[in-house]
Design an enzyme around this catalytic site. Structure first.
Site, PDB file in Angstrom:
ATOM      1  N   TYR A   1     -38.953 -30.193 -18.133  1.00 25.08           N
ATOM      2  CA  TYR A   1     -39.407 -31.568 -18.307  1.00 25.08           C
ATOM      3  C   TYR A   1     -40.608 -31.886 -19.043  1.00 25.08           C
ATOM      4  O   TYR A   1     -41.984 -31.851 -17.154  1.00 25.08           O
ATOM      5  CB  TYR A   1     -38.247 -32.392 -17.359  1.00 25.08           C
ATOM      6  CG  TYR A   1     -37.282 -32.448 -17.758  1.00 25.08           C
ATOM      7  CD1 TYR A   1     -36.313 -31.166 -17.679  1.00 25.08           C
ATOM      8  CD2 TYR A   1     -36.511 -33.036 -19.311  1.00 25.08           C
ATOM      9  CE1 TYR A   1     -35.254 -31.070 -17.911  1.00 25.08           C
ATOM     10  CE2 TYR A   1     -35.288 -33.298 -18.682  1.00 25.08           C
ATOM     11  CZ  TYR A   1     -35.009 -31.945 -19.189  1.00 25.08           C
ATOM     12  OH  TYR A   1     -32.978 -32.380 -19.030  1.00 25.08           O
TER      13      TYR A   1
ATOM     14  N   LYS B   1     -31.335 -17.767 -14.699  1.00 25.22           N
ATOM     15  CA  LYS B   1     -31.073 -17.540 -15.921  1.00 25.22           C
ATOM     16  C   LYS B   1     -32.310 -16.168 -15.179  1.00 25.22           C
ATOM     17  O   LYS B   1     -33.159 -15.868 -16.062  1.00 25.22           O
ATOM     18  CB  LYS B   1     -31.721 -18.263 -17.138  1.00 25.22           C
ATOM     19  CG  LYS B   1     -31.821 -17.355 -18.187  1.00 25.22           C
ATOM     20  CD  LYS B   1     -30.650 -16.660 -18.925  1.00 25.22           C
ATOM     21  CE  LYS B   1     -31.034 -16.069 -20.323  1.00 25.22           C
ATOM     22  NZ  LYS B   1     -29.890 -15.271 -20.657  1.00 25.22           N
TER      23      LYS B   1
ATOM     24  N   ASP C   1     -25.750 -18.727 -19.013  1.00 24.04           N
ATOM     25  CA  ASP C   1     -25.122 -19.030 -20.700  1.00 24.04           C
ATOM     26  C   ASP C   1     -23.586 -17.950 -19.776  1.00 24.04           C
ATOM     27  O   ASP C   1     -22.188 -18.628 -20.582  1.00 24.04           O
ATOM     28  CB  ASP C   1     -25.362 -17.250 -21.096  1.00 24.04           C
ATOM     29  CG  ASP C   1     -26.009 -16.278 -20.625  1.00 24.04           C
ATOM     30  OD1 ASP C   1     -26.809 -16.758 -19.326  1.00 24.04           O
ATOM     31  OD2 ASP C   1     -26.273 -15.369 -20.938  1.00 24.04           O
TER      32      ASP C   1
ATOM     33  N   ASP D   1     -28.470 -30.560 -16.801  1.00 26.12           N
ATOM     34  CA  ASP D   1     -28.227 -31.728 -17.825  1.00 26.12           C
ATOM     35  C   ASP D   1     -27.043 -31.213 -18.941  1.00 26.12           C
ATOM     36  O   ASP D   1     -26.632 -31.958 -19.006  1.00 26.12           O
ATOM     37  CB  ASP D   1     -30.228 -32.271 -18.424  1.00 26.12           C
ATOM     38  CG  ASP D   1     -29.614 -33.122 -19.492  1.00 26.12           C
ATOM     39  OD1 ASP D   1     -29.051 -34.428 -19.227  1.00 26.12           O
ATOM     40  OD2 ASP D   1     -30.600 -33.065 -20.490  1.00 26.12           O
TER      41      ASP D   1
ATOM     42  N   ASP E   1     -23.038 -32.007 -18.979  1.00 21.15           N
ATOM     43  CA  ASP E   1     -22.270 -33.137 -20.287  1.00 21.15           C
ATOM     44  C   ASP E   1     -21.652 -32.422 -20.158  1.00 21.15           C
ATOM     45  O   ASP E   1     -20.324 -33.124 -20.598  1.00 21.15           O
ATOM     46  CB  ASP E   1     -23.478 -33.719 -21.482  1.00 21.15           C
ATOM     47  CG  ASP E   1     -24.122 -34.648 -21.975  1.00 21.15           C
ATOM     48  OD1 ASP E   1     -24.384 -35.049 -20.553  1.00 21.15           O
ATOM     49  OD2 ASP E   1     -24.402 -34.885 -23.082  1.00 21.15           O
TER      50      ASP E   1
END
Ligand code: ATP
Length: 354
Positions: free
Chosen positions: A131, A184, A217, A241, A245
């Site tokens: 961010y 990751k 992933d 984030d 969703d």
């Protein structure tokens, strides 16, 4: 408990009014002694005050015990030097609200796209990561190096990894005692490698909680294939984030997505979705996201103060939400026929009768 309430933009005022109805019912039923200070931030504040967030609001929030922030339309809030401050990012950073807890669960009576049940919480680091607006002492961490090259910096620090891991393990210890760290590290070897190391270090303090690790992933696929295998999912800022969703949508509606942003001293209840301008002012928005967020704020206050009335009130609100949607007392996104205000009143009535 003194609460600052900011209705925000778009559907914000509608879902905030419904949330207030539920909080008032909980206050009456459980004798919480809630006091409210309503403030503005966002587009309306920009028009009236020349800034989307007045310094007085920041002072008021620091003096209070919690903030209920309705969704704010952040498009057009790009230049702080012109008073364009994104309240959500501002409070997360300035109040050090490092843990963003985003529960997602299915409900009897609500169709979900997978037709299978699950109940999990995404614990998302909130203060660094990918961010650009919160990684630098000054300025932004996205740099336009040449006209056709942009470099975006991702900051990962041991203290932030450790404290978010600790928040996840503490939560898991009260739930089904399982933490999944999503990363990751095969590509971001140093940053996500350190995040995983912090998770493994904290795990030693919680021998009753199991830890497993999943690459992000693969996680996206696993959440669709078998979400029930997850309890508490801890991850860095941007992965959290995105995945939250997905889990909100898999639970049946983004309008069910409650969330809290919590630090050691302050906390902010905030719906996981945005200001939904497409349905604003139509009494259609689902208020449950913000109602559940407010319930989490009460639970956070109970944990901090040891006052069990707040924990009881929080549990009663969650049960009232589940009972209401099971009875079909819900908004259109959940297949019901109620408006925002009516849906809020139905939940408030169940809290009052609990
Ligand atoms: P913003 O720019 O503030 O993020 P947005 O419309 O781009 O707003 P969301 O507000 O998250 O993003 O909305 C995405 C979709 O989900 C929209 O179609 C919106 O109507 C729907 N939606 C969001 N929140 C709710 C809610 N509480 N109840 C019903 N539908 C919702």
């Amino acid at each position: 408990m003194r609460l600052v309430v900011v209705p925000g933009d778009g559907i914000g005022p509608e879902i905030t009014a419904a949330t207030m109805a539920v909080l008032r019912a909980a206050d009456m039923r459980f004798g919480l002694g809630l006091a409210y200070q309503e403030e503005r931030a966002g587009r309306e504040a920009m028009a009236r005050d020349g800034t989307s967030l007045r310094p007085e609001l920041f002072q008021a929030v620091k003096a209070a015990d919690g903030l209920v922030l309705g969704p704010v339309d952040s498009i057009g809030l790009g230049d702080p030097s012109k008073g364009e401050i994104n309240p959500s990012a501002f409070f997360r950073r300035k109040l050090d609200l490092y843990a963003n807890l985003r529960p997602a669960r299915t409900y009897p009576g609500v169709r979900n796209p997978l037709s299978r049940d699950f109940d999990l919480v995404i614990v998302r680091e909130n203060t660094e990561g990918f961010y650009a607006d919160r990684n630098m002492e000054e300025g932004n961490a996205e740099l336009r190096v040449t006209p056709d090259v942009v470099v975006s910096l991702r900051r990962i620090t041991w203290p932030c990894c450790e404290r978010i891991a600790r928040a996840a393990f503490r939560l898991a210890a009260r739930r089904r005692r399982k933490v999944t760290a999503v990363h990751k590290a095969n590509v971001l070897r140093k940053g996500d490698g350190m995040f995983l190391e912090a998770c493994r270090t904290v795990a030693k303090d919680f021998p009753e909680v199991t830890l497993d690790t999943v690459i992000v992933d693969a996680m996206a696929a696993l959440l669709v294939r078998d979400p029930a295998r997850f309890d508490v999912v801890v991850t860095t800022n941007m992965f959290g984030d995105i995945l939250s969703d997905l889990t909100a949508e898999l639970s049946g509606s983004i309008g069910l997505g409650g969330s809290i942003n919590a630090g050691d001293r302050y906390a902010m209840a905030q719906a996981a979705h945005g200001s939904a301008p497409d349905i604003a002012g139509q009494d259609r928005a689902n208020p449950i996201s913000l109602i559940l967020s407010a319930a989490m704020l009460l639970a956070w206050h109970a944990e901090r103060t040891g006052n069990n009335a707040f924990a009881s009130a929080s549990g009663a609100i969650e049960r009232a939400v589940a009972a209401s949607v099971a009875a079909g007392e819900s908004t259109r996104d959940l297949g019901g026929r109620l408006g925002t205000a009516e849906a809020g009143r139905a939940i408030a009535a169940r809290v009052a009768a609990s």
